[in-house]
Design a protein around this motif. Structure first.
Motif, PDB file in Angstrom:
ATOM      1  N   GLN A   1       2.084   1.899   3.538  1.00 54.23           N
ATOM      2  CA  GLN A   1       1.829   0.900   4.584  1.00 54.23           C
ATOM      3  C   GLN A   1       3.111   0.702   5.387  1.00 54.23           C
ATOM      4  OE1 GLN A   1      -0.347  -2.703   4.038  1.00 54.23           O
ATOM      5  NE2 GLN A   1      -1.421  -1.975   2.232  1.00 54.23           N
TER       6      GLN A   1
ATOM      7  N   PRO B   1      -1.688  -5.876   7.250  1.00 52.98           N
ATOM      8  CA  PRO B   1      -1.810  -4.711   6.383  1.00 52.98           C
ATOM      9  C   PRO B   1      -2.014  -3.478   7.262  1.00 52.98           C
ATOM     10  CG  PRO B   1      -3.892  -5.921   6.447  1.00 52.98           C
ATOM     11  CD  PRO B   1      -2.987  -6.570   7.457  1.00 52.98           C
TER      12      PRO B   1
ATOM     13  N   GLU C   1      -7.111  -9.796  -1.231  1.00 54.51           N
ATOM     14  CA  GLU C   1      -6.202  -8.646  -1.279  1.00 54.51           C
ATOM     15  C   GLU C   1      -4.788  -9.098  -1.624  1.00 54.51           C
ATOM     16  OE1 GLU C   1      -7.581  -7.172   2.814  1.00 54.51           O
ATOM     17  OE2 GLU C   1      -7.030  -5.357   1.714  1.00 54.51           O
TER      18      GLU C   1
ATOM     19  N   ASN D   1      -2.553  -8.519  -5.080  1.00 53.52           N
ATOM     20  CA  ASN D   1      -1.094  -8.323  -4.962  1.00 53.52           C
ATOM     21  C   ASN D   1      -0.310  -9.351  -5.778  1.00 53.52           C
ATOM     22  OD1 ASN D   1      -1.999  -6.410  -3.192  1.00 53.52           O
ATOM     23  ND2 ASN D   1      -1.272  -7.427  -1.348  1.00 53.52           N
TER      24      ASN D   1
ATOM     25  N   ARG E   1       5.897  -3.196   3.547  1.00 49.74           N
ATOM     26  CA  ARG E   1       5.773  -3.328   2.091  1.00 49.74           C
ATOM     27  C   ARG E   1       7.087  -3.851   1.548  1.00 49.74           C
ATOM     28  NH1 ARG E   1       0.970  -4.504   1.075  1.00 49.74           N
ATOM     29  NH2 ARG E   1      -0.102  -3.178  -0.393  1.00 49.74           N
TER      30      ARG E   1
ATOM     31  N   GLY F   1      -5.948  -3.662  10.004  1.00 49.49           N
ATOM     32  CA  GLY F   1      -6.909  -4.722  10.273  1.00 49.49           C
ATOM     33  C   GLY F   1      -6.187  -6.013   9.982  1.00 49.49           C
ATOM     34  N   PHE F   2      -6.913  -6.981   9.453  1.00 50.41           N
ATOM     35  CA  PHE F   2      -6.223  -8.168   8.940  1.00 50.41           C
ATOM     36  C   PHE F   2      -6.697  -8.403   7.514  1.00 50.41           C
ATOM     37  CE2 PHE F   2      -9.717  -9.378  11.712  1.00 50.41           C
ATOM     38  CZ  PHE F   2     -10.515 -10.155  10.890  1.00 50.41           C
ATOM     39  N   TYR F   3      -6.015  -9.282   6.814  1.00 49.83           N
ATOM     40  CA  TYR F   3      -6.271  -9.418   5.381  1.00 49.83           C
ATOM     41  C   TYR F   3      -7.543 -10.192   5.055  1.00 49.83           C
ATOM     42  CZ  TYR F   3      -2.051  -7.515   3.204  1.00 49.83           C
ATOM     43  OH  TYR F   3      -1.083  -6.675   2.711  1.00 49.83           O
ATOM     44  N   LEU F   4      -8.136  -9.816   3.920  1.00 54.82           N
ATOM     45  CA  LEU F   4      -9.093 -10.651   3.207  1.00 54.82           C
ATOM     46  C   LEU F   4      -8.250 -11.366   2.142  1.00 54.82           C
ATOM     47  CD1 LEU F   4     -12.293 -10.983   2.720  1.00 54.82           C
ATOM     48  CD2 LEU F   4     -11.921  -9.433   0.793  1.00 54.82           C
TER      49      LEU F   4
ATOM     50  N   GLU G   1      -9.842   0.017   9.104  1.00 58.44           N
ATOM     51  CA  GLU G   1      -9.174   0.647   8.001  1.00 58.44           C
ATOM     52  C   GLU G   1      -9.893   0.721   6.679  1.00 58.44           C
ATOM     53  OE1 GLU G   1      -5.938  -2.001   6.154  1.00 58.44           O
ATOM     54  OE2 GLU G   1      -6.737  -2.628   8.064  1.00 58.44           O
ATOM     55  N   ARG G   2      -9.182   1.315   5.807  1.00 57.18           N
ATOM     56  CA  ARG G   2      -9.748   1.473   4.488  1.00 57.18           C
ATOM     57  C   ARG G   2      -8.604   1.393   3.504  1.00 57.18           C
ATOM     58  NH1 ARG G   2     -13.213   5.261   4.100  1.00 57.18           N
ATOM     59  NH2 ARG G   2     -13.469   5.955   2.009  1.00 57.18           N
ATOM     60  N   HIS G   3      -8.951   1.214   2.252  1.00 53.56           N
ATOM     61  CA  HIS G   3      -7.904   0.999   1.268  1.00 53.56           C
ATOM     62  C   HIS G   3      -7.301   2.325   0.816  1.00 53.56           C
ATOM     63  CE1 HIS G   3      -9.319  -3.146   0.865  1.00 53.56           C
ATOM     64  NE2 HIS G   3     -10.434  -2.595   1.231  1.00 53.56           N
TER      65      HIS G   3
ATOM     66  N   ILE H   1      -2.102   0.510   7.026  1.00 56.31           N
ATOM     67  CA  ILE H   1      -2.109   1.730   6.208  1.00 56.31           C
ATOM     68  C   ILE H   1      -1.511   2.884   7.019  1.00 56.31           C
ATOM     69  CG2 ILE H   1      -3.572   3.378   4.968  1.00 56.31           C
ATOM     70  CD1 ILE H   1      -4.099   0.775   3.711  1.00 56.31           C
TER      71      ILE H   1
HETATM   72  N1  ARG Z   1      -5.212  -4.107  -0.006  1.00 52.46           N
HETATM   73  C1  ARG Z   1      -4.094  -3.721   0.812  1.00 52.46           C
HETATM   74  C2  ARG Z   1      -2.957  -4.714   0.707  1.00 52.46           C
HETATM   75  O1  ARG Z   1      -3.055  -5.629  -0.053  1.00 52.46           O
HETATM   76  C3  ARG Z   1      -4.489  -3.609   2.266  1.00 52.46           C
HETATM   77  C4  ARG Z   1      -5.596  -2.628   2.548  1.00 52.46           C
HETATM   78  C5  ARG Z   1      -6.176  -2.804   3.916  1.00 52.46           C
HETATM   79  N2  ARG Z   1      -6.784  -4.081   4.095  1.00 52.46           N
HETATM   80  C6  ARG Z   1      -7.241  -4.603   5.228  1.00 52.46           C
HETATM   81  N3  ARG Z   1      -7.721  -5.808   5.224  1.00 52.46           N
HETATM   82  N4  ARG Z   1      -7.223  -3.951   6.348  1.00 52.46           N
HETATM   83  O2  ARG Z   1      -1.988  -4.630   1.379  1.00 52.46           O
END
Ligand code: ARG
Length: 487
Positions: free
Chosen positions: A160, A249, A276, A281, A163, A270-273, A423-425, A251
C-alpha cells in the motif's frame, strides 16, 4: 427456520468460442515472441465495452486496428474510454469488495506515459493528494504503462502507498505493525534510515522499481498523509492508547488486467470500512493486538473463554475508529449501512442481466455481518477479467542496485485529472505459487466442468455447474492463469 433472503441464485455461465485469436498460428498456448496480449480477452472486453457504453465507433473497425497494432508491436494502446471503463469494471468484478456500488465513480488517472522512478514518485504523491481531498476521499486509480515482452516497466514493491513500519528487536518483539517487519528490515538493509526515535506509526518509504534504473527508496511526503488519532466517545482512557491510522487505503502492488493487457503498476484507493482498521489492523493478534489491553481497561477478564471479552473490546475499538474518523471529517464506511448498499448493488447487477460475483466470506467479514442484508444470499464464485490480481514479484528488466532518493516535493501541484475509484484486498502471493503448482500437476483441459458447492444458511445445498476449463486448450489455459486461485 427459513431465511427470507436465502434463495440461491443460479446463473447461466458465459461460454464463448475461443477462436477469436485467428492470427495466432497454432495452439501452443504462448504468444509469439514479443507478443503479450491475449487476443481472446481483448475481443471479449471490446464486446463488453461496446455493449455497455455504446461508444459510437464501429466495433469491427476498432478490432481490426487492435489486431494490426498487436501484430506490429506486440501490444495495443487502449483508448482512455476503454481504460476507464476497464478499470471501473475491474472494481465491479472484485469479488472481495463490499463497496462496489460506487464502481462508476472511480477516477482514472492515466499515467501510461510516465517513465522513471522520480516521475513515478511524483505521480504517486499527486494520486494521494487528489484522493485524500482533505478527508472527502475520492476513489482513484493511477495506471502506469502496461507490461510488454520484457515484463513490467515499473513496479511498486509496497503493498500500500501508506503503511507503518514494524521494527523487530533481537528478542522478537515488534514496535509498530508486525505485518511490515520483514519489509521494514529489507528497506533498512537497502539503505533506508528510519526516523529517531522510532514509533509504532512511522511511515514506510516507497520502494519503486523502474526499468533500467536502480530501485528507488522515496520517503513519502508526510504533509500529504492524512492521519486520524483515535479516541472514544465515552471511554476517556481510550485516547491514551496512542492509536492512530491513515485515512486512505491505497493498494499499490496488485495487477490490473484489462482487455488482454496487464498493468502491473496501477495503484488504487477507496476509503475504509471501520472493521478493516479496528477489527483487523488493531485487533488481530499478529497486527497491533490491542484487544487484551482494551478488555483489561474495560474491567473484563481477558483470560476467560466464556465472557466474550474479544468481541466486547472489538465493539469499543470499532466505535472509537468510527467516532474518530467522523469527528475528523474523514470518509469511512459503517458496515451495516455498507451491507445494505451492497445489496442494492447486487440487485442492480442482476437487473442489468449480470451475475453478482462475490466471495461471501469477504463480503461478510465485519462485526455484526449477520445484521446486514448482504449476509442472506450467495454470490457467483467466478472472477472474470477485467479484474485486480495478486502481485507477482518479478522486478522490471534491467533493475540494478537501490538508491535512496530525495523526498518528493510535497508542494508540487497535482494534475487534477478527473478520471476514477475502487479496489480489492491484497492477498498473499503464495496463492499464486500454489496455483502454479496446481496448473503443473493438473492438466486443466481434461476437466470439462467443475461443480461448486454452496451450503446455504439452513444447511441445504445449491449446486452450480461452472465450466472452468473447457475446450480451447493452451490458449484458454493462458487466460485461466488470470483467474484467482481458490485457496
Ligand atoms: N484492509 C486493508 C487495510 O486495512 C485495505 C484494503 C482496501 N480497503 C478499502 N476499503 N479500499 O489497509
Amino acid at each position: 427456520m427459513s431465511c427470507p433472503y436465502s434463495m440461491p441464485v443460479l446463473y447461466s455461465v458465459h461460454t464463448r468460442p475461443v477462436d477469436r485469436a485467428d492470427d495466432w498460428p497454432g495452439d501452443q498456448g504462448v504468444p509469439p515472441a514479443g507478443r503479450v496480449v491475449d487476443l481472446d480477452e481483448a475481443r471479449e472486453f471490446l464486446e463488453t465495452f461496446h455493449r455497455e457504453t455504446q461508444p459510437g465507433a464501429d466495433l469491427e473497425v476498432r478490432w481490426a486496428q487492435i489486431k494490426a497494432e498487436v501484430a506490429e508491436t506486440g501490444l495495443y494502446e487502449q483508448t482512455f474510454a476503454e481504460l476507464q471503463f476497464g478499470a471501473r469494471v475491474a472494481w465491479r468484478q472484485s469479488a472481495r469488495c463490499i463497496g462496489r456500488a460506487r464502481w462508476q465513480s472511480l477516477v482514472v488517472r492515466d499515467a501510461r506515459r510516465v517513465r522513471g522512478g522520480d516521475a513515478v514518485a511524483r505521480e504517486l504523491a499527486d494520486h494521494l493528494r487528489f484522493a485524500t481531498n482533505g478527508g472527502r476521499i475520492r476513489s482513484t486509480i493511477t495506471i502506469f504503462a502496461p507490461d510488454d515482452a520484457l515484463g513490467a516497466p515499473v513496479r511498486i514493491r509496497n503493498d500500500q502507498l501508506i503503511r507503518y513500519a514494524g521494527y523487530r528487536d533481537p528478542g522478537g518483539l515488534v514496535v509498530g505493525d508486525p505485518r511490515y517487519a520483514e519489509f521494514t528490515g529489507e528497506l533498512i538493509d537497502r539503505g533506508w534510515q528510519p526516523p529517531t526515535p522510532q514509533t509504532a506509526f512511522d511511515l514506510l518509504p516507497w520502494l519503486i522499481e523502474s526499468r533500467d534504473e536502480a530501485p528507488r527508496i522515496v520517503p513519502v511526503p508526510s504533509a500529504i498523509v492524512l492521519e486520524v488519532p483515535i479516541s472514544h466517545p465515552t471511554l476517556p482512557w481510550f485516547a491514551a492508547l496512542g492509536l492512530r491510522w491513515h485515512a486512505v487505503p491505497a493498494i499499490s502492488n496488485m495487477t490490473l488486467r484489462i482487455g488482454g493487457l496487464t498493468y502491473s503498476c496501477a495503484p488504487f484507493n477507496g476509503f475504509y470500512l471501520v472493521d478493516e482498521i479496528a477489527t483487523r489492523n488493531f485487533g488481530d493478534t499478529d497486527r497491533y493486538n490491542v484487544l487484551p489491553e482494551v478488555a483489561a481497561r474495560m474491567g473484563l477478564d481477558n483470560g476467560a473463554a466464556d465472557n466474550y471479552w474479544q468481541l466486547r473490546a472489538a465493539v469499543e475499538v470499532n466505535t472509537a475508529v468510527l467516532h474518530s474518523f467522523r469527528q475528523a471529517g474523514v470518509r469511512i464506511a459503517e458496515p451495516t449501512a455498507e451491507s445494505t448498499l451492497f445489496r442494492t448493488f447486487a440487485d442492480r447487477e442482476e437487473a442489468a442481466g449480470r451475475p453478482v460475483y462475490g466471495d461471501w466470506s469477504w463480503i461478510n467479514g465485519h462485526l455484526g455481518s449477520g445484521f446486514g442484508p448482504a449476509w442472506h444470499r450467495y454470490y457467483h464464485p467466478a472472477e472474470p477479467n477485467p479484474n485486480f490480481w495478486p502481485a507477482n514479484h518479478q522486478s522490471p528488466a534491467g533493475a540494478t542496485q537501490p538508491v535512496v532518493a530525495d523526498p518528493v516535493n510535497a508542494d508540487h501541484e497535482p494534475d487534477d485529472i478527473p478520471c476514477l475509484h475502487s479496489e480489492r484486498h491484497a492477498v498473499d502471493d503464495s496463492a499464486g505459487r500454489l496455483y502454479d503448482t496446481f496448473l503443473a500437476v493438473v492438466e486443466p483441459k481434461v476437466c470439462a466442468m467443475v461443480d461448486s458447492l454452496h451450503s446455504d444458511i439452513n444447511g441445504s445445498v445449491a449446486r452450480e455447474a461452472e465450466p472452468v476449463f473447457g475446450e480451447g486448450g493452451a490458449r484458454r489455459r493462458l487466460r485461466d492463469r488470470w483467474r484467482r486461485p481458490q485457496c
